[in-house]
Design a protein around this motif. Structure first.
Motif, PDB file in Angstrom:
ATOM      1  N   ASP A 167       0.816  -1.219   0.000  1.00 46.92           N
ATOM      2  CA  ASP A 167       0.000   0.000   0.000  1.00 46.92           C
ATOM      3  C   ASP A 167       0.850   1.271   0.000  1.00 46.92           C
ATOM      4  O   ASP A 167       0.366   2.343  -0.361  1.00 46.92           O
ATOM      5  N   ASP A 168       2.112   1.139   0.386  1.00 45.95           N
ATOM      6  CA  ASP A 168       2.967   2.324   0.527  1.00 45.95           C
ATOM      7  C   ASP A 168       3.957   2.507  -0.626  1.00 45.95           C
ATOM      8  O   ASP A 168       4.736   3.472  -0.608  1.00 45.95           O
ATOM      9  N   ILE A 169       3.954   1.629  -1.615  1.00 44.32           N
ATOM     10  CA  ILE A 169       5.018   1.648  -2.612  1.00 44.32           C
ATOM     11  C   ILE A 169       5.073   2.966  -3.383  1.00 44.32           C
ATOM     12  O   ILE A 169       6.162   3.490  -3.645  1.00 44.32           O
ATOM     13  N   CYS A 170       3.948   3.541  -3.745  1.00 41.07           N
ATOM     14  CA  CYS A 170       3.982   4.790  -4.518  1.00 41.07           C
ATOM     15  C   CYS A 170       4.482   5.952  -3.665  1.00 41.07           C
ATOM     16  O   CYS A 170       5.317   6.751  -4.108  1.00 41.07           O
ATOM     17  N   THR A 171       3.985   6.054  -2.433  1.00 40.03           N
ATOM     18  CA  THR A 171       4.433   7.119  -1.538  1.00 40.03           C
ATOM     19  C   THR A 171       5.917   6.998  -1.241  1.00 40.03           C
ATOM     20  O   THR A 171       6.669   7.989  -1.289  1.00 40.03           O
ATOM     21  N   VAL A 172       6.366   5.772  -0.945  1.00 38.42           N
ATOM     22  CA  VAL A 172       7.780   5.537  -0.653  1.00 38.42           C
ATOM     23  C   VAL A 172       8.636   5.827  -1.875  1.00 38.42           C
ATOM     24  O   VAL A 172       9.715   6.429  -1.779  1.00 38.42           O
ATOM     25  N   SER A 173       8.169   5.414  -3.051  1.00 38.72           N
ATOM     26  CA  SER A 173       8.940   5.628  -4.285  1.00 38.72           C
ATOM     27  C   SER A 173       9.134   7.114  -4.564  1.00 38.72           C
ATOM     28  O   SER A 173      10.219   7.554  -4.962  1.00 38.72           O
ATOM     29  N   GLU A 174       8.086   7.896  -4.372  1.00 35.26           N
ATOM     30  CA  GLU A 174       8.210   9.344  -4.571  1.00 35.26           C
ATOM     31  C   GLU A 174       9.223   9.948  -3.597  1.00 35.26           C
ATOM     32  O   GLU A 174      10.026  10.809  -3.972  1.00 35.26           O
ATOM     33  N   THR A 175       9.190   9.476  -2.359  1.00 39.06           N
ATOM     34  CA  THR A 175      10.134   9.968  -1.361  1.00 39.06           C
ATOM     35  C   THR A 175      11.556   9.582  -1.720  1.00 39.06           C
ATOM     36  O   THR A 175      12.484  10.398  -1.619  1.00 39.06           O
ATOM     37  N   LEU A 176      11.746   8.335  -2.140  1.00 35.05           N
ATOM     38  CA  LEU A 176      13.082   7.869  -2.524  1.00 35.05           C
ATOM     39  C   LEU A 176      13.630   8.673  -3.694  1.00 35.05           C
ATOM     40  O   LEU A 176      14.829   8.958  -3.762  1.00 35.05           O
ATOM     41  N   ARG A 177      12.769   9.071  -4.600  1.00 43.70           N
ATOM     42  CA  ARG A 177      13.214   9.843  -5.763  1.00 43.70           C
ATOM     43  C   ARG A 177      13.447  11.318  -5.425  1.00 43.70           C
ATOM     44  O   ARG A 177      14.448  11.901  -5.853  1.00 43.70           O
TER      45      ARG A 177
ATOM     46  N   PHE B 209      17.097   8.910  -5.391  1.00 41.86           N
ATOM     47  CA  PHE B 209      17.115   7.751  -6.293  1.00 41.86           C
ATOM     48  C   PHE B 209      16.349   8.099  -7.574  1.00 41.86           C
ATOM     49  O   PHE B 209      15.165   7.824  -7.708  1.00 41.86           O
ATOM     50  N   ASP B 210      17.067   8.705  -8.502  1.00 40.85           N
ATOM     51  CA  ASP B 210      16.449   9.194  -9.733  1.00 40.85           C
ATOM     52  C   ASP B 210      16.307   8.136 -10.811  1.00 40.85           C
ATOM     53  O   ASP B 210      15.637   8.354 -11.816  1.00 40.85           O
ATOM     54  N   THR B 211      16.946   6.977 -10.635  1.00 37.57           N
ATOM     55  CA  THR B 211      16.984   5.977 -11.701  1.00 37.57           C
ATOM     56  C   THR B 211      16.522   4.610 -11.208  1.00 37.57           C
ATOM     57  O   THR B 211      17.028   4.108 -10.202  1.00 37.57           O
TER      58      THR B 211
ATOM     59  N   GLU C  55       4.567   6.199 -13.216  1.00 30.84           N
ATOM     60  CA  GLU C  55       4.523   7.662 -13.198  1.00 30.84           C
ATOM     61  C   GLU C  55       5.697   8.250 -12.430  1.00 30.84           C
ATOM     62  O   GLU C  55       6.019   9.431 -12.580  1.00 30.84           O
ATOM     63  N   ILE C  56       6.331   7.440 -11.605  1.00 33.38           N
ATOM     64  CA  ILE C  56       7.486   7.904 -10.827  1.00 33.38           C
ATOM     65  C   ILE C  56       8.775   7.624 -11.585  1.00 33.38           C
ATOM     66  O   ILE C  56       9.634   8.492 -11.720  1.00 33.38           O
TER      67      ILE C  56
END
Length: 207
Positions: free
Chosen positions: A39-49, A56-58, A119-120
């Motif tokens: 459930d958190d993958i999109c939120t976490v991914s945006e934060t990581l990027r 983490f741009d790539t 989208e990320i």
């Protein structure tokens, strides 16, 4: 800066920035692996990027995995036991020169669903299609989720542990119909165990 020192700083930053969204963090073989809930993958991914400390741009790679034969190797303390399918993300920060592996386990073993991160990281597009094709993981929100490696009309997901080595169907050219047709596989399933014979003292160094 040494690799271990850089890894330690990254681990501290991950704990600080992700906080309660970080289920676990493991350092092994010079690499960090974090586990986050589906459930958190999109939120976490945006934060990581987007977080400047992480950056983490790539997205280097994304793959599926079937844990059905792994037993209890996943940590019980993180409530991950019993989960069968996961998506593994390999991330790189070009500017900060550090890497990270992210593991996300699908909650449902019958219909594994994980939110898409296209989208990320747009590079996830084909990787998610591959995991969908080979493992049957559904990436919710993907713009064009369809098979990418198997043939049209293929049945099943060939990288699942319970998929037979021979498959379910085979194809051949039919001279009468003048086209390629599909038919039930004609090879009987069998287990092949190689019989190895070694000479006595094989491989021993000569005195």
């Amino acid at each position: 800066m040494s690799t271990s020192f850089q890894q330690e700083n990254l681990a501290k930053a991950l704990y600080s920035v992700l906080a309660d969204k970080l289920s676990s963090l493991q350092a092994q073989n010079g690499e960090l692996t974090i586990v986050v809930h589906a459930d958190d993958i999109c939120t976490v991914s945006e934060t990581l990027r987007d977080n400047p400390v992480l950056g983490f741009d790539t997205l280097i790679d994304l793959c599926g995995i079937d844990y059905s034969t792994y037993g209890d190797t996943l940590s019980a303390k993180n409530s991950l036991r019993g989960k069968r399918f996961a998506a593994i993300y390999h991330l790189l920060s070009v500017n900060l020169n550090h890497r990270l592996r992210v593991r996300v386990l699908a909650e449902n073993n019958d219909i594994p669903v994980i939110d898409s991160v296209t989208e990320i990281w747009p590079a996830a597009n084909w990787f998610e299609r591959e995991a969908f094709d080979l493992y049957g993981i559904v990436f919710s929100g993907h713009p064009d989720l369809r098979r990418i490696l198997t043939d049209y009309g293929f049945i099943g997901n060939p990288f699942r542990k319970d998929f037979p080595l021979t498959g379910y169907v085979e194809m051949r050219y039919d001279a009468e119909q003048k086209r390629v047709i599909y038919q039930p596989v004609s090879i009987e399933p069998r287990e092949i165990t190689p019989h190895v014979i070694r000479e006595e003292h094989y491989g021993d160094s000569e005195s």
